[in-house]
Design a protein around this motif. Structure first.
Motif, short mmCIF file in Angstrom:
data_model
loop_
_atom_site.label_atom_id
_atom_site.label_comp_id
_atom_site.label_asym_id
_atom_site.label_seq_id
_atom_site.Cartn_x
_atom_site.Cartn_y
_atom_site.Cartn_z
N VAL A 18 0.85 -1.28 -0.01
CA VAL A 18 0.03 -0.32 0.17
C VAL A 18 1.04 0.98 0.51
O VAL A 18 1.08 2.47 -0.72
CB VAL A 18 -0.77 0.20 1.12
CG1 VAL A 18 -0.13 0.13 2.55
CG2 VAL A 18 -2.09 1.14 0.66
N TYR A 19 1.76 1.60 0.12
CA TYR A 19 2.90 2.52 0.31
C TYR A 19 3.41 2.29 -0.61
O TYR A 19 3.64 3.75 -1.60
CB TYR A 19 4.05 2.28 1.67
CG TYR A 19 3.47 1.98 2.79
CD1 TYR A 19 2.53 2.52 3.21
CD2 TYR A 19 4.78 0.99 3.95
CE1 TYR A 19 2.50 2.62 4.41
CE2 TYR A 19 3.83 0.64 5.15
CZ TYR A 19 3.19 1.26 5.60
OH TYR A 19 3.19 1.16 6.98
N ARG A 57 2.19 2.23 -3.87
CA ARG A 57 0.50 2.60 -4.09
C ARG A 57 0.20 3.99 -4.13
O ARG A 57 0.26 4.96 -4.95
CB ARG A 57 -0.64 1.20 -3.94
CG ARG A 57 -1.61 2.54 -4.89
CD ARG A 57 -1.37 1.26 -6.04
NE ARG A 57 -2.53 2.34 -7.03
CZ ARG A 57 -2.90 2.39 -8.57
NH1 ARG A 57 -1.11 1.75 -9.12
NH2 ARG A 57 -3.63 2.68 -8.83
N ASN A 58 0.00 4.02 -2.96
CA ASN A 58 0.23 5.92 -2.35
C ASN A 58 1.63 6.68 -2.93
O ASN A 58 0.78 7.39 -3.08
CB ASN A 58 0.44 5.46 -0.57
CG ASN A 58 -0.95 5.08 -0.07
OD1 ASN A 58 -1.86 4.92 -0.29
ND2 ASN A 58 -1.02 4.47 1.32
N GLN A 59 2.62 5.93 -2.92
CA GLN A 59 2.82 6.59 -3.50
C GLN A 59 2.96 7.26 -5.03
O GLN A 59 3.31 8.38 -5.57
CB GLN A 59 5.02 6.43 -3.20
CG GLN A 59 5.58 7.05 -3.80
CD GLN A 59 6.14 8.75 -2.72
OE1 GLN A 59 5.83 8.54 -1.67
NE2 GLN A 59 6.41 9.45 -3.96
N GLU A 80 -0.09 9.52 -5.06
CA GLU A 80 0.34 10.54 -4.88
C GLU A 80 1.42 11.68 -5.87
O GLU A 80 1.61 12.74 -6.37
CB GLU A 80 1.30 11.14 -3.42
CG GLU A 80 1.10 10.58 -2.78
CD GLU A 80 1.52 10.68 -1.05
OE1 GLU A 80 3.05 10.93 -1.18
OE2 GLU A 80 1.04 10.22 0.35
#
Length: 608
Positions: free
Chosen positions: A124-125, A127-129, A132
């Motif tokens: 998820v990190y 994917r979040n990056q 963003e």
């Protein structure tokens, strides 16, 4: 996981297979009830059946959707050690993989790795990056598109305003155009009503001017006859010894004998003198109507009337353009001023000659008769007729009292360039492209002499005033002096390197000016037959030149549309600018107060 890793690459993933089986499903027995339907439910039977059918359809749709969306193999996230191994295998780091596995299992056996260290990789990190980054990119794109949209909106507003302005301007122009078209139509209708009246008034005006000129000529002729009769009466009274009676107060004293009477007096006084006229060849044939050449006395009565301008240096630049009028529809080739009246004659390439009142520019008479361009014209010394030369090889004499051509000379075999009257008015000299010049007798209407000697076209010919001397210029680069009484060449001037376009005497007759097709102008001393000065106004051809009556200024008509005024004493050259095309001809009036020029721009310009 594979035990040995040499060349093949393996990816380790955990997969869980779900088995759809009905063995573990617990079935419940449904007891069979009575099939009888209560009376209160009979009415809702159809609604219940419809509800059950809808429920079954929903269940079937849910099952089919679950079957379509639920995969047979479920992919679960990787743990940390598998993620690292897969990365190392993918990158080909085999030795690093061995070291990693040794240390990993060692730490795992010692219990030094926690749950978070051996758990799944938090995708998820990452994917979040990625999200963003995508959000930042989209924000930038949004700002960019917003600015482009604002700019496009401003451009659209601007273009819409311009469109509205141009549309309004177009409507206004269309309205003005329609208004102008209406005005033009109205003016055309108005003009069509006045055009016949204007033509009638024009013809009446020309007829009136012609009658006025003819009346003036008749008056001058009558005055000359009266003067001659008075002179004859005085002579008879002197012979009879009777004292002349003074004129009454009502009678005006005579103005004096005309130049014609003066010439006749000189001829009568010179009858007993042995002149060159009597030394004629033995084979000379006399015709009954042949005129006699007057005796050369070397006296020019006009010299006493000439007053030099107060300042020669300022006189060259003292001429200013005072009037301009369009005289012909084609280039003007020659101009001539009436000997006693403010009348100008012009000839043109449009096959016509015209007479004008100067300086007003009102037309007096138009002559048509030549079949080709008219090259030159010259007034009779008495002012009663006009001689014209043309490219149709003819020379015509026009009588103003008859308003028609009275005679045509046709002996030339090529175009005739110029003409010049003898001061007595009985002889006319012409030059032609047939390499000859001719002297015509106006009383016997025949050619008295043909001047042969030039090897090329004879461009101009001119009588020295009150003399029997002729000056000719030719395309063979020479000039010649001729005796009109014998038709013989007396002297030839050499010095030009190109075709001599024009040559002219000053009023005293002691200086000759000549110009050629390369703009070279020369001054010659007649007595020493030598050049006095030479200068250039080129590289354009110099077409014609003329001395002012004082003899101190020489005007040169140039092909570059400029008139050059040359001060003989100082050598200073001034330019008169006004013509829009080549200047073909020019002449001074007898008093030197103004100058007239004509050019290829079809205009006559008066300089004063």
């Amino acid at each position: 996981m594979a035990a040995t890793i040499e060349t093949d690459k393996f990816y380790v993933e955990k997969e869980e297979i779900t088995l759809d089986s009905d063995d573990e499903f617990v079935y419940e027995e449904v007891p069979v009830e009575d099939d009888s339907v209560p009376p209160e439910l009979e009415e809702d039977l159809d609604a219940a059946v419809r509800t059950i059918r809808e429920a079954n359809e929903d269940a079937n749709a849910r099952v089919s959707r679950e079957l379509l969306t639920k995969p047979a193999v479920i992919q679960k996230p990787e743990v940390v050690d598998d993620f690292v191994r897969n990365f190392l295998i993918r990158m080909g780091l085999n030795r690093t993989l061995d070291c990693f596995q040794t240390e990993w299992y060692e730490l795992q056996e010692r219990g030094l790795l926690g749950y978070t260290d051996i758990g799944t990789v938090p995708d998820v990190y990452t994917r979040n990056q990625e999200l963003e980054d995508e959000i930042d990119f989209l924000k930038k794109e949004t700002v960019k598109f917003r600015n482009a949209a604002l700019k496009a909106k401003e451009t659209y507003v601007k273009l819409r305003k311009e469109r509205d302005f141009h549309r309004m301007h177009h409507k206004r122009i269309v309205q003005e155009k329609n208004k102008l078209i209406d005005d033009i139509k109205r003016l055309k209708r108005h003009y069509s009503q006045y055009a016949p009246n204007m033509e009638a008034l024009r013809s009446r005006y020309e007829a009136a001017m012609k009658e006025k000129m003819l009346a003036n000529l008749e008056r001058d002729r009558a005055v000359s006859q009266v003067n001659g009769l008075q002179s004859t009466i005085k002579g008879m009274e002197g012979l009879s010894g009777i004292a002349p009676q003074p004129p009454s107060s009502e009678e005006k004293p005579p103005k004096g004998p005309s130049h014609r009477q003066l010439l006749l007096e000189r001829q009568r006084k010179a009858q007993d003198v042995d002149g060159d006229v009597k030394n004629l060849p033995e084979n000379f044939k006399r015709f009954p109507n042949d005129s006699e050449f007057p005796v050369d006395t070397g006296v020019n009565p006009y010299l006493n009337q000439v007053k030099a301008p107060p300042g020669h240096v300022t006189r060259t630049g003292g001429f200013r353009l005072s009037n301009t009028f369009i005289a012909h529809s084609h280039p003007i080739s020659g101009v001539a001023l009436h000997p006693r009246k403010q009348i100008l004659a012009t000839c043109s390439d449009d096959h016509t000659w015209k007479m004008w009142a100067v300086p007003s520019g009102d037309i007096i008479m138009t002559g048509e008769g030549h079949s080709d361009w008219v090259s030159d014209c010259d007034f009779h010394p008495a002012g009663s007729s006009l001689a014209t030369t043309s490219g149709d090889s003819t020379v015509k004499i026009w009588d103003f009292s008859k308003a028609a051509c009275v005679h045509t000379f046709t002996d030339h075999t090529a175009a005739v360039w110029s003409c010049s009257w003898h001061t007595c008015g009985d002889f006319l000299a012409t030059s032609s492209m047939d390499n000859t010049a001719k002297v015509w007798d106006l009383n016997s209407l025949r050619c008295r002499y043909t001047l042969r000697g030039h090897a090329d076209s004879v461009n101009t010919i001119e009588f020295l005033p009150f003399s029997n001397t002729l000056l000719s210029s030719s395309a063979d680069k020479t000039m010649s002096l001729w005796d009109a009484r014998t038709g013989l060449c007396a002297q030839t001037f050499y010095g030009h390197l190109h075709s001599v376009n024009h040559a002219s005497f000053n009023l005293r007759g002691d200086t000759i000016a000549s110009c050629d097709s390369y703009g070279v102008v020369k001054l010659w001393d007649v007595r020493s037959v030598a050049p006095m000065a030479s200068f250039e106004v080129g590289p354009h051809p110099a077409n014609r030149l003329a001395f002012d009556p004082s003899g101190g200024v020489l005007a040169i008509a140039s092909n570059d549309s400029i008139i050059k005024m040359y001060e003989i004493a100082s050598g200073m050259v001034q330019a008169l600018v006004g013509h829009e095309d080549a200047v073909q001809c020019l002449c001074f009036d007898r008093s030197g107060e103004f100058m007239v020029s004509g050019g290829s721009d079809s205009t006559v310009r008066i300089w004063s």
